[in-house]
Scaffold this active site. Structure first.
Site: not given
Ligand code: FE
Ligand code: ZN
Length: 240
Positions: A55, A57, A59-60, A113, A132, A170
């Protein structure tokens, strides 16, 4: 057999570095950042050929550009999020397959998400990269979707074989477990797991990957009996 290496980055992200020896291909799942990933591949003598995103985001996907610049790899990610991931070379959706060497991954749509979140299931390797969407004893927050969608996602994921290893993005397990035991106080498997998790975290150990079987037994979101119950539990966890 593929080899899967866990790279902990930022405060609690896991980036997965995946090597397929026959083809010598190496793939990165959801690189939050580039440098630790490039360093780990270099240390192992592996050349990164692909990135797979679950996805959009940051942090990905934050490491996409720099890893591509350093390696020339190709980047695959969700068709429904292509506008938000400008580094994608190939877009995929449910029913599509992606390959690492001859190892096949089936794409599963798991929106909620984020609106276009996907998961990658590697049936022959009994592994799934779920970003996530599914966590150990938890699920992703509903930022761009509904509890109904997340409930449907849980049905798709629990249908995978019990022994499937689940690679989440995570280390949220202990916090998830602290809520989970309040949602299902009579679940002995959950209480036992939580005791294990607390001990593992005290020793500084990672608790991911998990398995589909373990989540079926202990995850209050996968175990919610209706979308309404999942919604209730998600709201309770958000406020926990
Ligand atoms: Fe994440
Ligand atoms: Zn995420």
């Amino acid at each position: 057999m593929i080899e899967i290496v866990r790279i902990p980055v930022l405060s609690d992200n896991y980036v997965w570095l995946v090597h397929e020896p026959d083809s010598a291909e190496t793939m990165v799942v959801d690189p939050a950042v580039a440098d630790p990933v490039l360093a780990e591949a270099e240390r192992r003598g592996w050349s990164i050929t692909q990135i797979w995103n679950t996805h959009w985001h940051p942090d990905h996907t934050g490491g996409n550009e720099a890893i591509k610049a350093a390696t020339g790899c190709t980047i695959t990610g969700p068709e429904a999020e292509q506008a938000r991931i400008p580094t994608l070379d190939r877009t995929v959706k449910e029913g599509d397959t992606v390959k690492l060497g001859d190892v096949v991954a089936e794409v599963i749509d798991v929106p909620a998400h984020t609106a276009g979140h996907i998961a990658y299931h590697l049936p022959d390797e009994k592994a799934a990269f779920v970003g996530d969407t599914l966590f150990a004893m938890g699920c992703g927050r509903l930022f761009e979707g509904t509890a109904e969608q997340m409930y449907a996602n849980m049905r798709k994921l629990e249908a995978l074989p019990d022994e499937t290893r689940v690679y989440c993005a995570h280390e949220y397990t202990e916090a998830n477990g602290r809520y989970a035991v309040t949602a299902e106080p009579d679940n002995q498997a959950l209480a036992d797991r939580m005791a294990d998790v607390v001990a593992m975290r005290e020793r500084g150990e990672a608790t991911v990957p998990t398995t589909i079987g373990l989540e079926r037994a202990t995850n209050p979101f996968m175990r919610a009996r209706s979308a309404a119950e999942l919604a209730e539990r998600r709201a309770a966890k958000d406020a926990f």
